[in-house]
Design an enzyme around this catalytic site. Structure first.
Site, PDB file in Angstrom:
ATOM      1  N   GLY A  58       0.805  -1.215   0.000  1.00 34.80           N
ATOM      2  CA  GLY A  58       0.000   0.000   0.000  1.00 34.80           C
ATOM      3  C   GLY A  58       0.838   1.264   0.000  1.00 34.80           C
ATOM      4  O   GLY A  58       1.613   1.505   0.918  1.00 34.80           O
TER       5      GLY A  58
ATOM      6  N   GLY B 166      -0.331   4.409   0.164  1.00 34.36           N
ATOM      7  CA  GLY B 166      -1.178   5.536   0.579  1.00 34.36           C
ATOM      8  C   GLY B 166      -0.394   6.415   1.545  1.00 34.36           C
ATOM      9  O   GLY B 166       0.841   6.387   1.579  1.00 34.36           O
TER      10      GLY B 166
ATOM     11  N   VAL C   9      -2.191  -7.337  -4.212  1.00 36.64           N
ATOM     12  CA  VAL C   9      -1.845  -8.386  -3.245  1.00 36.64           C
ATOM     13  C   VAL C   9      -3.095  -9.213  -2.970  1.00 36.64           C
ATOM     14  O   VAL C   9      -4.150  -8.679  -2.631  1.00 36.64           O
ATOM     15  CB  VAL C   9      -1.275  -7.777  -1.949  1.00 36.64           C
ATOM     16  CG1 VAL C   9      -1.086  -8.858  -0.890  1.00 36.64           C
ATOM     17  CG2 VAL C   9       0.049  -7.097  -2.248  1.00 36.64           C
TER      18      VAL C   9
ATOM     19  N   GLU D  24     -17.978  18.374   1.330  1.00 36.60           N
ATOM     20  CA  GLU D  24     -17.078  19.050   0.384  1.00 36.60           C
ATOM     21  C   GLU D  24     -17.551  18.851  -1.055  1.00 36.60           C
ATOM     22  O   GLU D  24     -17.527  19.779  -1.871  1.00 36.60           O
ATOM     23  CB  GLU D  24     -15.648  18.530   0.572  1.00 36.60           C
ATOM     24  CG  GLU D  24     -15.075  18.978   1.914  1.00 36.60           C
ATOM     25  CD  GLU D  24     -13.623  18.606   2.142  1.00 36.60           C
ATOM     26  OE1 GLU D  24     -13.105  17.724   1.440  1.00 36.60           O
ATOM     27  OE2 GLU D  24     -13.009  19.208   3.054  1.00 36.60           O
TER      28      GLU D  24
ATOM     29  N   ASP E 191      -5.437   3.454   8.039  1.00 35.46           N
ATOM     30  CA  ASP E 191      -6.863   3.108   8.143  1.00 35.46           C
ATOM     31  C   ASP E 191      -7.111   1.634   8.434  1.00 35.46           C
ATOM     32  O   ASP E 191      -8.139   1.277   9.011  1.00 35.46           O
ATOM     33  CB  ASP E 191      -7.567   3.443   6.812  1.00 35.46           C
ATOM     34  CG  ASP E 191      -7.948   4.904   6.705  1.00 35.46           C
ATOM     35  OD1 ASP E 191      -7.641   5.667   7.640  1.00 35.46           O
ATOM     36  OD2 ASP E 191      -8.542   5.282   5.671  1.00 35.46           O
TER      37      ASP E 191
ATOM     38  N   ALA F 141      -6.064  11.151   7.442  1.00 39.26           N
ATOM     39  CA  ALA F 141      -4.678  11.099   6.966  1.00 39.26           C
ATOM     40  C   ALA F 141      -3.638  11.181   8.088  1.00 39.26           C
ATOM     41  O   ALA F 141      -2.624  10.477   8.054  1.00 39.26           O
ATOM     42  CB  ALA F 141      -4.457  12.226   5.957  1.00 39.26           C
TER      43      ALA F 141
HETATM   44  C1  FAD Z   1     -12.899  11.299  -0.723  1.00 43.33           C
HETATM   45  C2  FAD Z   1     -12.052  11.266   0.518  1.00 43.33           C
HETATM   46  C3  FAD Z   1     -11.783  12.449   1.188  1.00 43.33           C
HETATM   47  C4  FAD Z   1     -10.991  12.438   2.329  1.00 43.33           C
HETATM   48  N1  FAD Z   1     -10.741  13.623   2.962  1.00 43.33           N
HETATM   49  C5  FAD Z   1      -9.914  13.645   4.016  1.00 43.33           C
HETATM   50  C6  FAD Z   1      -9.547  14.870   4.615  1.00 43.33           C
HETATM   51  O1  FAD Z   1      -9.988  15.949   4.205  1.00 43.33           O
HETATM   52  N2  FAD Z   1      -8.677  14.842   5.660  1.00 43.33           N
HETATM   53  C7  FAD Z   1      -8.163  13.668   6.130  1.00 43.33           C
HETATM   54  O2  FAD Z   1      -7.347  13.696   7.054  1.00 43.33           O
HETATM   55  N3  FAD Z   1      -8.508  12.493   5.602  1.00 43.33           N
HETATM   56  C8  FAD Z   1      -9.359  12.441   4.546  1.00 43.33           C
HETATM   57  N4  FAD Z   1      -9.702  11.255   3.980  1.00 43.33           N
HETATM   58  C9  FAD Z   1      -9.226   9.995   4.601  1.00 43.33           C
HETATM   59  C10 FAD Z   1      -7.777   9.724   4.241  1.00 43.33           C
HETATM   60  O3  FAD Z   1      -7.588   9.865   2.861  1.00 43.33           O
HETATM   61  C11 FAD Z   1      -7.438   8.313   4.702  1.00 43.33           C
HETATM   62  O4  FAD Z   1      -7.613   8.256   6.093  1.00 43.33           O
HETATM   63  C12 FAD Z   1      -5.999   7.960   4.351  1.00 43.33           C
HETATM   64  O5  FAD Z   1      -5.866   7.894   2.944  1.00 43.33           O
HETATM   65  C13 FAD Z   1      -5.578   6.644   4.973  1.00 43.33           C
HETATM   66  O6  FAD Z   1      -4.271   6.359   4.566  1.00 43.33           O
HETATM   67  P1  FAD Z   1      -3.797   4.854   4.377  1.00 43.33           P
HETATM   68  O7  FAD Z   1      -2.375   4.916   3.961  1.00 43.33           O
HETATM   69  O8  FAD Z   1      -4.164   4.059   5.560  1.00 43.33           O
HETATM   70  O9  FAD Z   1      -4.687   4.281   3.187  1.00 43.33           O
HETATM   71  P2  FAD Z   1      -4.814   4.809   1.682  1.00 43.33           P
HETATM   72  O10 FAD Z   1      -4.341   6.189   1.547  1.00 43.33           O
HETATM   73  O11 FAD Z   1      -6.215   4.490   1.287  1.00 43.33           O
HETATM   74  O12 FAD Z   1      -3.810   3.873   0.885  1.00 43.33           O
HETATM   75  C14 FAD Z   1      -4.003   2.497   0.719  1.00 43.33           C
HETATM   76  C15 FAD Z   1      -3.195   2.053  -0.486  1.00 43.33           C
HETATM   77  O13 FAD Z   1      -3.175   0.629  -0.525  1.00 43.33           O
HETATM   78  C16 FAD Z   1      -3.391   0.185  -1.846  1.00 43.33           C
HETATM   79  N5  FAD Z   1      -3.998  -1.144  -1.738  1.00 43.33           N
HETATM   80  C17 FAD Z   1      -5.093  -1.493  -1.020  1.00 43.33           C
HETATM   81  N6  FAD Z   1      -5.315  -2.824  -1.106  1.00 43.33           N
HETATM   82  C18 FAD Z   1      -4.346  -3.308  -1.907  1.00 43.33           C
HETATM   83  C19 FAD Z   1      -4.047  -4.623  -2.393  1.00 43.33           C
HETATM   84  N7  FAD Z   1      -4.758  -5.691  -2.033  1.00 43.33           N
HETATM   85  N8  FAD Z   1      -2.986  -4.765  -3.224  1.00 43.33           N
HETATM   86  C20 FAD Z   1      -2.227  -3.701  -3.586  1.00 43.33           C
HETATM   87  N9  FAD Z   1      -2.464  -2.436  -3.149  1.00 43.33           N
HETATM   88  C21 FAD Z   1      -3.510  -2.252  -2.317  1.00 43.33           C
HETATM   89  C22 FAD Z   1      -4.299   1.232  -2.454  1.00 43.33           C
HETATM   90  O14 FAD Z   1      -4.183   1.261  -3.873  1.00 43.33           O
HETATM   91  C23 FAD Z   1      -3.778   2.517  -1.804  1.00 43.33           C
HETATM   92  O15 FAD Z   1      -2.774   3.119  -2.578  1.00 43.33           O
HETATM   93  C24 FAD Z   1     -10.489  11.217   2.826  1.00 43.33           C
HETATM   94  C25 FAD Z   1     -10.752  10.031   2.155  1.00 43.33           C
HETATM   95  C26 FAD Z   1     -11.535  10.054   0.998  1.00 43.33           C
HETATM   96  C27 FAD Z   1     -11.801   8.771   0.265  1.00 43.33           C
END
Ligand code: FAD
Length: 432
Positions: free
Chosen positions: A15, A17, A83, A174, A305, A322
């Protein structure tokens, strides 16, 4: 996967993210072989997805190539792969491009849209959790406008110009504000022959107020800002069904619409293979200890997350936003460095920097500790914080330029249907 065997410990991160990137950036120069896996070859800045959907920004402004993140290290690799499962017994990760072994595994797979088991909503609603989905939404909205301008049936036009959103969290608020701004400032100039009094934006929320995770103050201000923009808010209302362009709810409210957007919840995106005891069933997220170790494993970690770290202040885990993801990614990097040097790991402590949401072209609401405010100043803060956290100088520059351009000209740059939502047989595509 074509990855060489070395004497270094191998760290596999699933991931790219917020959490995975924060970790990878801090590990690229370390004495480990780092392998970053993601189904996309880019990192997505999800908080600005709504601006891609509403034609303010092009997708490349909020995406960053993951290869650029790993290229700074000698022993670092990126592979674009889905994955499929993990085998903790053999320490293997199974992917669509082959298997890879690991010494340390970090799961940072984030979350996906939660439809709470509702099949009609899952098959028919639009969603906005990644860039392809944001582009689908943009195309659908623009295609509906093109259809609305040619139809002679007033009921069909209303259906095409009615936008219904379920879920008034930050995403729904938003997005509703962004669509309202299009209606007020942009579309009447694009379609001078269409009456935009017919365009309606409905925001439906199950709780008693908008922005339930934020303060009462933020909620009141956001309600006022949305209503000033003409958004119709329906609180204490739950969407029950969406099919044949009809949204039905648990109240008398039912709405015919060609654009129904589901922003009412997310659930974790776990990978199979991890012991079921480590997964919290309703949340679909992994239980982790204060070092982000997944329950029952020493060398498997979960961050962002997908993880639930139960603490006194956050008994159900940190909010799925985030900051916890970034902070956990950075902290785990520190801990892995300590672990590699034979030192004890230190517990994670979350520093809450507050929360915010923007509404329309120049309003926002901000909660930072005791300070709660809304309006233009809040929007200014929102703008600079989002620019600050965007990955890459180019993205910051282009986004800032676009915002200034939009602000001065009351215009949006990206109203092109380059990638139609419907294929030539009129079937919907890529809703996954
Ligand atoms: C529309 C929207 C608006 C948001 N607005 C805000 C905001 O204003 N402020 C804020 O703080 N938060 C906001 N969030 C929430 C924030 O984006 C998330 O909390 C944050 O992205 C979590 O980070 P992460 O690294 O855990 O997961 P993510 O950023 O979701 O990253 C997960 C990554 O894992 C990859 N992945 C998943 N499963 C697999 C798999 N099986 N194989 C390969 N790759 C995989 C995905 O492609 C992705 O790149 C928002 C979310 C959304 C959807």
């Amino acid at each position: 996967m074509n990855i060489p065997h070395t004497n270094l410990s191998r760290l596999v991160v699933i991931g790219g993210g917020f959490a995975g990137v924060a970790l990878a950036r801090k590990m690229v120069k370390e004495d480990v072989q780092l392998i970053l896996l993601d189904r996309h070859n880019y990192h997505t800045f999800q908080p600005l997805l709504y601006q891609v959907s509403t034609s303010s920004l092009e997708p490349d402004s909020i995406a960053y190539p993951l290869r650029k993140i790993v290229k700074r290290g000698k022993n670092t690799f990126f592979r674009m792969a889905e994955v499929e499962s993990i085998d903790p017994d053999t320490k293997q990760v199974h992917t669509t491009i082959g298997n890879i072994s690991y010494d340390y595994l970090v799961i940072a797979t984030g979350a996906r849209t939660n439809f709470f088991g509702n099949a009609s909503i899952k098959s028919n609603a639009m969603r906005m959790k990644n860039l392809p989905q944001a582009l689908n939404l943009r195309s659908l909205m623009l295609e509906n406008l093109e259809q609305a301008v040619i139809t002679s049936d007033p009921e069909e036009r209303k259906e095409l110009l009615r936008f219904v959103l379920a879920g008034a969290g930050p995403t729904g608020v938003e997005l509703a504000g962004g669509i309202a701004e299009l209606k007020l400032n942009v579309l009447p100039r694009d379609y001078p022959d269409m009456d935009f009094d017919d365009m309606e934006i409905h925001l439906i929320e199950g709780a008693s107020r908008v922005l339930p995770p934020m303060s009462e103050h933020a909620s009141k201000k956001a309600t006022q800002f949305l209503q000033n923009l003409g958004v119709q808010i329906h609180t204490n209302t739950q969407v029950k069904n969406y099919s044949d362009n009809l949204v039905t709810t648990n109240t008398d409210l039912s709405l015919k619409t060609a654009t129904f957007i589901w922003s009412a919840g997310v659930t974790g995106a776990p990978v199979s293979g991890i012991n079921a005891n480590a997964l919290i069933p309703r949340a679909n997220r992994y239980k982790v200890n204060e070092f982000n170790q997944v329950e029952g494993y020493e060398n498997i970690f979960a961050i962002g997350d997908i993880s639930v770290m139960e603490t006194k202040i956050y008994p159900k885990g940190h909010p799925m936003v985030a900051q916890p993801a970034i902070q956990q990614g950075s902290h785990l990097a520190k801990n892995l460095k300590r672990h590699l040097k034979g030192k004890a790991m230190t517990p994670f402590k979350y520093f809450d920097k507050g929360s915010m949401a923007t509404i329309g072209r120049n309003k926002a609401v901000v909660d930072i500790g005791k300070f709660k405010f809304g309006g233009f100043f809040a929007w200014f803060i929102w703008m600079f914080i989002h620019l600050w956290f965007l990955v890459g100088f180019r993205n910051r520059f282009v986004t800032f330029f676009n915002w200034v351009y939009n602000y001065i000209n009351y215009d949006k740059a990206a109203r092109l249907i380059v990638r139609p939502f419907k294929n030539k047989n009129n079937n919907t595509v890529d809703r996954v």
